[in-house]
Write a protein that holds these residues in place. Structure first.
Motif, PDB file in Angstrom:
ATOM      1  N   ASP A 185       0.824  -1.210   0.000  1.00 13.53           N
ATOM      2  CA  ASP A 185       0.000   0.000   0.000  1.00 13.53           C
ATOM      3  C   ASP A 185       0.859   1.261   0.000  1.00 13.53           C
ATOM      4  O   ASP A 185       0.537   2.256  -0.662  1.00 13.53           O
ATOM      5  CB  ASP A 185      -0.929   0.013   1.218  1.00 13.53           C
ATOM      6  CG  ASP A 185      -2.029  -1.039   1.118  1.00 13.53           C
ATOM      7  OD1 ASP A 185      -2.222  -1.586   0.011  1.00 13.53           O
ATOM      8  OD2 ASP A 185      -2.684  -1.313   2.139  1.00 13.53           O
ATOM      9  N   GLN A 186       1.957   1.230   0.755  1.00 14.68           N
ATOM     10  CA  GLN A 186       2.862   2.374   0.783  1.00 14.68           C
ATOM     11  C   GLN A 186       3.476   2.634  -0.589  1.00 14.68           C
ATOM     12  O   GLN A 186       3.595   3.780  -1.027  1.00 14.68           O
ATOM     13  CB  GLN A 186       3.978   2.149   1.806  1.00 14.68           C
ATOM     14  CG  GLN A 186       3.571   2.306   3.255  1.00 14.68           C
ATOM     15  CD  GLN A 186       4.761   2.110   4.179  1.00 14.68           C
ATOM     16  OE1 GLN A 186       5.225   1.002   4.391  1.00 14.68           O
ATOM     17  NE2 GLN A 186       5.258   3.215   4.719  1.00 14.68           N
ATOM     18  N   LEU A 187       3.865   1.586  -1.267  1.00 20.38           N
ATOM     19  CA  LEU A 187       4.513   1.733  -2.566  1.00 20.38           C
ATOM     20  C   LEU A 187       3.539   2.219  -3.638  1.00 20.38           C
ATOM     21  O   LEU A 187       3.911   3.022  -4.504  1.00 20.38           O
ATOM     22  CB  LEU A 187       5.141   0.401  -2.998  1.00 20.38           C
ATOM     23  CG  LEU A 187       6.267  -0.141  -2.108  1.00 20.38           C
ATOM     24  CD1 LEU A 187       6.712  -1.524  -2.590  1.00 20.38           C
ATOM     25  CD2 LEU A 187       7.452   0.812  -2.076  1.00 20.38           C
ATOM     26  N   THR A 188       2.309   1.762  -3.575  1.00 15.43           N
ATOM     27  CA  THR A 188       1.355   2.135  -4.632  1.00 15.43           C
ATOM     28  C   THR A 188       0.898   3.586  -4.530  1.00 15.43           C
ATOM     29  O   THR A 188       0.325   4.107  -5.489  1.00 15.43           O
ATOM     30  CB  THR A 188       0.121   1.213  -4.594  1.00 15.43           C
ATOM     31  OG1 THR A 188      -0.502   1.286  -3.297  1.00 15.43           O
ATOM     32  CG2 THR A 188       0.500  -0.222  -4.903  1.00 15.43           C
ATOM     33  N   GLN A 189       1.163   4.257  -3.405  1.00 19.64           N
ATOM     34  CA  GLN A 189       0.758   5.661  -3.303  1.00 19.64           C
ATOM     35  C   GLN A 189       1.514   6.543  -4.290  1.00 19.64           C
ATOM     36  O   GLN A 189       1.075   7.644  -4.613  1.00 19.64           O
ATOM     37  CB  GLN A 189       0.988   6.174  -1.883  1.00 19.64           C
ATOM     38  CG  GLN A 189       2.457   6.291  -1.495  1.00 19.64           C
ATOM     39  CD  GLN A 189       2.664   6.870  -0.118  1.00 19.64           C
ATOM     40  OE1 GLN A 189       1.987   7.814   0.262  1.00 19.64           O
ATOM     41  NE2 GLN A 189       3.593   6.290   0.637  1.00 19.64           N
ATOM     42  N   PHE A 190       2.649   6.059  -4.812  1.00 19.64           N
ATOM     43  CA  PHE A 190       3.433   6.838  -5.762  1.00 19.64           C
ATOM     44  C   PHE A 190       2.947   6.666  -7.194  1.00 19.64           C
ATOM     45  O   PHE A 190       3.415   7.368  -8.092  1.00 19.64           O
ATOM     46  CB  PHE A 190       4.916   6.451  -5.672  1.00 19.64           C
ATOM     47  CG  PHE A 190       5.503   6.629  -4.292  1.00 19.64           C
ATOM     48  CD1 PHE A 190       5.521   7.877  -3.689  1.00 19.64           C
ATOM     49  CD2 PHE A 190       6.022   5.552  -3.591  1.00 19.64           C
ATOM     50  CE1 PHE A 190       6.054   8.046  -2.414  1.00 19.64           C
ATOM     51  CE2 PHE A 190       6.563   5.710  -2.325  1.00 19.64           C
ATOM     52  CZ  PHE A 190       6.569   6.966  -1.740  1.00 19.64           C
ATOM     53  N   PHE A 191       2.041   5.709  -7.411  1.00 22.42           N
ATOM     54  CA  PHE A 191       1.536   5.440  -8.758  1.00 22.42           C
ATOM     55  C   PHE A 191       0.260   6.234  -9.015  1.00 22.42           C
ATOM     56  O   PHE A 191      -0.452   6.610  -8.076  1.00 22.42           O
ATOM     57  CB  PHE A 191       1.258   3.939  -8.921  1.00 22.42           C
ATOM     58  CG  PHE A 191       2.497   3.082  -9.016  1.00 22.42           C
ATOM     59  CD1 PHE A 191       2.953   2.634 -10.242  1.00 22.42           C
ATOM     60  CD2 PHE A 191       3.206   2.728  -7.868  1.00 22.42           C
ATOM     61  CE1 PHE A 191       4.099   1.843 -10.324  1.00 22.42           C
ATOM     62  CE2 PHE A 191       4.344   1.943  -7.943  1.00 22.42           C
ATOM     63  CZ  PHE A 191       4.792   1.500  -9.181  1.00 22.42           C
ATOM     64  N   PRO A 192      -0.081   6.481 -10.289  1.00 18.97           N
ATOM     65  CA  PRO A 192      -1.338   7.184 -10.602  1.00 18.97           C
ATOM     66  C   PRO A 192      -2.538   6.427 -10.054  1.00 18.97           C
ATOM     67  O   PRO A 192      -2.563   5.187 -10.068  1.00 18.97           O
ATOM     68  CB  PRO A 192      -1.354   7.212 -12.139  1.00 18.97           C
ATOM     69  CG  PRO A 192       0.075   7.061 -12.549  1.00 18.97           C
ATOM     70  CD  PRO A 192       0.710   6.191 -11.504  1.00 18.97           C
ATOM     71  N   GLU A 193      -3.524   7.157  -9.594  1.00 17.34           N
ATOM     72  CA  GLU A 193      -4.672   6.535  -8.925  1.00 17.34           C
ATOM     73  C   GLU A 193      -5.434   5.593  -9.854  1.00 17.34           C
ATOM     74  O   GLU A 193      -6.006   4.598  -9.398  1.00 17.34           O
ATOM     75  CB  GLU A 193      -5.600   7.623  -8.382  1.00 17.34           C
ATOM     76  CG  GLU A 193      -6.671   7.085  -7.462  1.00 17.34           C
ATOM     77  CD  GLU A 193      -7.402   8.184  -6.713  1.00 17.34           C
ATOM     78  OE1 GLU A 193      -8.388   7.876  -6.016  1.00 17.34           O
ATOM     79  OE2 GLU A 193      -6.987   9.367  -6.836  1.00 17.34           O
ATOM     80  N   HIS A 194      -5.458   5.905 -11.171  1.00 14.11           N
ATOM     81  CA  HIS A 194      -6.213   5.030 -12.085  1.00 14.11           C
ATOM     82  C   HIS A 194      -5.554   3.658 -12.248  1.00 14.11           C
ATOM     83  O   HIS A 194      -6.170   2.722 -12.763  1.00 14.11           O
ATOM     84  CB  HIS A 194      -6.363   5.696 -13.460  1.00 14.11           C
ATOM     85  CG  HIS A 194      -5.088   5.767 -14.255  1.00 14.11           C
ATOM     86  ND1 HIS A 194      -4.218   6.835 -14.166  1.00 14.11           N
ATOM     87  CD2 HIS A 194      -4.524   4.892 -15.137  1.00 14.11           C
ATOM     88  CE1 HIS A 194      -3.185   6.627 -14.973  1.00 14.11           C
ATOM     89  NE2 HIS A 194      -3.342   5.460 -15.561  1.00 14.11           N
ATOM     90  N   MET A 195      -4.301   3.522 -11.795  1.00 12.49           N
ATOM     91  CA  MET A 195      -3.611   2.239 -11.905  1.00 12.49           C
ATOM     92  C   MET A 195      -3.765   1.392 -10.647  1.00 12.49           C
ATOM     93  O   MET A 195      -3.561   0.171 -10.691  1.00 12.49           O
ATOM     94  CB  MET A 195      -2.116   2.465 -12.150  1.00 12.49           C
ATOM     95  CG  MET A 195      -1.763   3.061 -13.487  1.00 12.49           C
ATOM     96  SD  MET A 195       0.040   3.255 -13.669  1.00 12.49           S
ATOM     97  CE  MET A 195       0.606   1.550 -13.565  1.00 12.49           C
TER      98      MET A 195
END
Length: 764
Positions: free
Chosen positions: A741-751
C-alpha cells in the motif's frame, strides 16, 4: 467563484423535496407562492429562511427528471441582507440518501445574482443527478439565520444522453464496489474468495504491473525483483502525477558574481530599490535598469549572463546615449524574438513636477545594436497613458502588443509617495488629499503601428458592474500566452490595500473575477498588500507570488514579511510554500547567506525554461534607516521530489521491511544486511534517515511483537481465548500488504487498487 454558464446549458425544472427547518412564512414553496422557484428580488418574503443557524440546515431540490447538472444560480434580494449565505456546499445524486459534493463556495453580500459551475464528471465521465442538496454553512450576519432567495439550475436533461450516463454510472458504482471487495479479500489473504469473485465478475483490481508487484512482494517475497520493477516504473514516468501533487519546497541560493579575469572585486549593480529587471530565456541573460539608491535616481543599464555568472555594465548613463533619464518606479518588458526592451513611466519629486517634465516618454532599447530609441516624447499625446509610476506593463510577443495597467498619474505640485523610492516612514506620513489621487486605466500599445488604445477607464473606486476595473499602484499583472489572459492581483488604492484577483481576456475584452477580495481566510490566500512580485509559468499553468509590503489588518500597520505563494490556475488554488515571520536583526544577520531578508520594491524575474527565479535588491523597510537599499542577488528553485528520489524512497522502504523479516528469523543475517544493503539505501545527508537507520540496530535486541503491524486473526477458533491472536504467516502477509500500500501511493490513482477500504463503510 461565480462563473459564466456553458453556452449550451438550459434551465432544469425542479420542485422542493425536503428542507431542514423554516421560520415564519419563509418556506421554500407555499401553495400560492413559489418563493425560491421564482426570482423576485423586490419581494422580501420570496425566500426560504431557516429557523436556526445551527447545523445541519439544508434544502433538497428534486429535478423533474434525471439530468446532467452543470450550473447553479443564486438570485438575491434587491438590498444587501445579513441572512445571505456567505459559505455553502452543494451535493447531488440519484437518490436523496446518497450524494457527492458538487461545489463548495460562497456568495457576495450584494444584489447581483451569481452562477457557479458544479462538478459533473467522475473518472472522466458525466454522471446524472436527480436530487440537489444545498447546505448553508455561514451567513453574512454571523448570528443570523440562513436565507436563500432564488435558485435556478442549469444543465442537460435530454433523455437519450442522460440514460447513457445513468447506465455508465450504475456500472461504475457496481465495479467500484467489487474492487473494494477484491481489495479486502486480498489484504486478508482470503485467496479463494478473491479468485472466485475476480473470475465471476471479470473486474480487474488494478493495473497488471501492480498485480505483478503484489505477487512478487506479498506472495513470493522477491524483494530484489520488486526493486527492479519499481525502477522500471520510475523510468516510464509513472511517478510524475504523484510528483505534481506534492507541495514545493523553496531552495534559496545567494549568487556571488564571477570575478572573471580581474584582480579586483567583480563588477555588479549597486544598492537600489524601485529598479526594473527582465529576462531573456533564449540567451539566458537578465537585464537591470535604473532604480533609487536612497539618495538619487539611477540611469545605469546592466546585463547578467547566467551561464558565466558575470555582470556587465552596458552603460552608466542611458540618458547620455540617447536613452531614458535616471528613474525609478518605471516598468520594463522584453520582446525576446526581436531582442527589444521597452520602458515606460517614472516617479518625480514634487519640486520637479513642472509641465515640461510631466511628459510620458517611451523608449525602446535594441539589444543587438546597443541602441536606444525614443518611441514617443509623450504617450498621452497619442492616446496612451499620462506620466505614471508604480504601474504594470507586460507584452504579448506573438501579437506585438504591450499592455499597461494602473499606476498613479503625476500632476503638478502634489506630493505622492513612490513605493520604490521612499522608505516606510515616509509612506506612513503621506498627507496628500485622497480625493486628488488620479489613477490610470488599462491601455494597449500596438508596436507595429505605434498606436495606443484605451481598453478600460479607472472606475474611480466605485465599481458599477462586473466588467469594471479598479485601478491601483504596486500591483502585479501577468500575461498567460496560452489562454491569452491578463492576470491582475492586489495592489493599493489611496489607503486601501487590495486582495482582489481577476482575469482580463484580451481577445474578448471581458473581465472575470477569481476573487473579489472579500475572503477573510488570510491563511489560504496572500495577505493584502502591494509591491509583491509575481511571475507566471504558462507551461505549468502556475502563478508565483513573493511577498513585499503587506497590510496586517489586525495590527493596523504596514509590515514586511517573507512568504512565497503558488497559484494553480487549473485548480483555482493557492498554496503557501514558504513563510518566515522573523523580524529580528540578529536572526537575519545569521541567515544572510541562507535566505534573503524581508523587503519590498525588489525585483523578481523567472526563467520558465529552467524553472529558476532571480531576486535583486529592494528596500528592507527599516524605519531607523529609511535610505537603506539592498544589492544582494539570489536564485530560487521550487523543488519537488525527483523521480530518482522517489525511487530511492521505495528502495529504502523495501529494504527496511526485508530487514524486519530477517530480524525475526536470523539476527546475524539481519545485522549483515543492515550494514550492507540497507546502509547503501540510506541518504546519509538526511539527518532523519540517519537517525532512523541507527535506531534499527536496537530492534535486533528487542522482543518481537506480532501485533505491532496490526494483524489480527479475523475469525479465531471457538476454543481460542478472547485475546486477539496472530500467526507468523499472518504477520508476514499483513506487513507485506501494508508495504505494498505504501509503494502504490506513488503510482497514478487510475492504476491502483481503491484508496478506500471496505470496512470503513461500516458505521460504528
Amino acid at each position: 467563484m461565480a462563473e459564466a454558464p456553458p453556452d449550451d446549458c438550459r434551465p432544469l425544472k425542479y420542485s422542493i423535496h425536503k428542507f431542514s427547518t423554516f421560520s415564519s412564512n419563509y418556506v421554500p414553496e407555499l401553495k400560492y407562492f413559489r418563493n425560491i422557484l421564482e426570482d423576485k428580488p423586490s419581494n422580501q418574503g420570496s425566500r426560504w429562511s431557516s429557523d436556526s443557524n445551527n447545523p445541519p440546515q439544508y434544502l433538497i431540490l428534486k429535478l423533474d427528471r434525471p439530468a446532467i447538472l452543470r450550473t447553479i444560480k443564486f438570485g438575491k434580494y434587491e438590498k444587501t441582507h445579513v441572512c445571505n449565505i456567505k459559505k455553502f456546499r452543494v451535493y447531488g445524486g440519484l437518490s436523496d440518501e446518497n450524494m457527492i459534493l458538487l461545489l463548495e463556495s460562497g456568495l457576495k453580500n450584494d444584489t447581483v445574482p451569481e452562477t457557479f459551475l458544479v462538478k459533473y464528471t467522475v473518472a472522466g465521465h458525466q454522471f446524472p443527478v436527480r436530487f440537489v442538496k444545498i447546505v448553508p454553512l455561514q451567513s453574512w450576519g454571523s448570528t443570523f439565520n440562513f436565507s436563500i432567495w432564488h435558485v435556478a439550475l442549469g444543465g442537460f436533461d435530454e433523455w437519450t444522453m442522460v440514460q447513457k450516463c445513468i447506465n455508465w454510472y450504475t456500472t461504475y458504482r457496481e465495479r467500484e464496489a467489487i474492487r473494494l471487495c477484491l481489495k479486502h479479500f486480498r489484504q486478508h489473504n482470503y485467496t479463494e474468495a478473491f479468485e472466485s469473485l475476480e473470475k465471476r465478475t471479470r473486474v480487474t483490481l488494478e493495473d497488471p504491473r501492480l498485480t505483478r508487484l503484489h505477487k512478487m512482494l506479498v506472495d513470493q517475497g522477491d524483494f530484489d525483483g520488486c526493486e527492479q520493477l519499481i525502477g522500471e516504473a520510475a523510468e516510464e514516468g509513472l511517478f510524475q502525477q504523484y510528483i505534481r501533487q506534492q507541495e514545493y519546497k523553496p531552495q534559496w541560493t545567494p549568487i556571488i558574481p564571477n570575478p572573471g579575469g580581474s584582480s579586483g572585486p567583480p563588477p555588479r549593480p549597486g544598492m537600489r530599490g524601485g529598479h526594473q529587471m527582465c529576462i531573456d530565456t533564449n540567451t539566458q541573460t537578465i537585464y537591470l535598469f535604473g532604480g533609487w539608491d536612497g539618495m538619487q535616481d539611477l540611469s545605469d543599464l546592466w546585463s547578467y549572463h547566467i551561464s558565466s555568472q558575470e555582470w556587465t555594465c552596458i552603460t552608466r548613463d542611458t540618458h547620455a546615449e540617447g536613452g531614458p533619464s535616471a528613474r525609478s518606479c518605471h516598468k520594463m518588458c522584453l520582446d525576446p524574438e526581436r531582442r527589444q526592451i521597452f520602458t515606460l513611466g517614472r516617479y518625480l519629486d514634487s519640486a520637479l513636477r513642472i509641465p515640461d517634465n510631466l511628459k510620458s516618454d517611451f523608449y525602446m532599447y535594441d539589444i543587438e545594436n546597443n541602441k536606444w530609441t525614443q518611441v514617443t516624447e509623450d504617450t498621452a499625446s497619442l492616446g496612451g497613458p499620462k506620466l505614471i509610476f508604480d504601474h504594470q506593463m507586460v507584452m504579448d510577443v506573438e501579437k506585438r502588443i504591450i499592455y499597461v495597467f494602473g499606476g498613479r498619474v503625476l500632476t503638478p505640485s502634489r506630493w505622492e509617495g513612490c513605493v520604490g523610492g521612499l522608505g516606510l516612514d515616509e509612506l506612513r506620513t503621506n498627507n496628500y488629499t485622497p480625493s486628488e489621487a488620479i489613477f490610470s486605466g488599462l491601455y494597449a500599445y500596438h508596436v507595429s503601428t505605434n498606436t495606443w488604445t484605451k481598453l478600460r477607464d479607472d472606475c474611480s473606486g466605485n465599481s458599477t458592474g462586473p466588467q469594471d476595473i479598479k485601478s491601483r499602484i504596486g500591483h502585479s499583472m501577468l500575461f498567460h500566452s496560452g489562454s491569452r489572459q491578463l492576470f491582475i492581483l492586489a495592489g493599493q488604492r489611496i489607503k486601501e490595500y487590495l486582495t482582489d484577483f481577476f482575469m482580463y481576456n484580451i481577445d474578448t475584452d471581458t473581465v472575470t473575477y477569481i476573487s473579489d477580495g472579500t475572503r477573510k481566510d488570510s491563511s489560504s490566500v496572500p495577505a493584502a498588500g502591494f509591491t509583491q512580485k509575481a511571475t507566471i509559468d504558462p507551461h505549468l499553468n502556475q502563478i508565483h507570488v513573493l511577498s513585499g509590503l503587506s497590510k496586517d489588518k489586525d495590527k493596523r500597520d504596514e509590515n514586511v514579511r517573507n512568504s512565497f505563494w503558488v497559484y494553480d490556475i487549473s485548480q483555482n488554488k493557492w498554496s503557501c510554500i514558504y513563510r518566515n515571520e522573523q523580524t529580528g536583526e540578529s536572526y537575519w544577520s545569521k541567515m544572510q547567506h541562507v535566505e534573503p531578508c524581508p523587503r519590498f520594491a525588489h525585483q523578481l524575474v523567472y526563467d520558465d525554461v529552467n524553472k529558476v527565479h532571480y531576486l535583486f535588491g529592494g528596500n528592507p523597510g527599516k524605519a531607523s534607516l529609511p535610505k537603506m537599499r539592498l544589492d544582494d542577488f539570489w536564485s530560487l528553485r521550487l523543488c519537488r521530489p525527483s523521480t530518482q528520489q522517489l525511487y530511492q524512497t521505495c528502495v529504502l522502504l523495501i529494504r527496511k521491511h526485508r530487514f524486519s523479516e530477517l530480524a525475526r528469523e536470523n539476527s546475524v543475517m539481519a545485522l549483515k544486511y543492515l550494514q550492507t544493503r540497507l546502509h547503501s539505501a540510506v541518504d546519509h545527508s538526511d539527518p532523519q534517515q540517519v537517525q532512523e537507520f541507527q535506531a534499527l540496530a536496537t530492534t535486533l535486541f528487542q522482543p518481537q511483537d506480532d501485533t505491532s503491524v496490526g494483524y489480527v486473526q479475523a475469525f479465531p477458533d471457538d476454543d481460542s481465548s478472547s485475546t486477539p491472536t496472530t500467526t507468523d504467516l499472518g504477520w508476514r502477509h499483513t506487513a507485506r500488504s501494508m508495504l505494498f500500500d505504501q509503494l502504490t501511493q506513488f503510482f497514478p490513482e487510475h492504476m491502483t487498487q481503491p484508496r478506500g477500504n471496505l470496512v470503513d463503510l461500516i458505521p460504528y
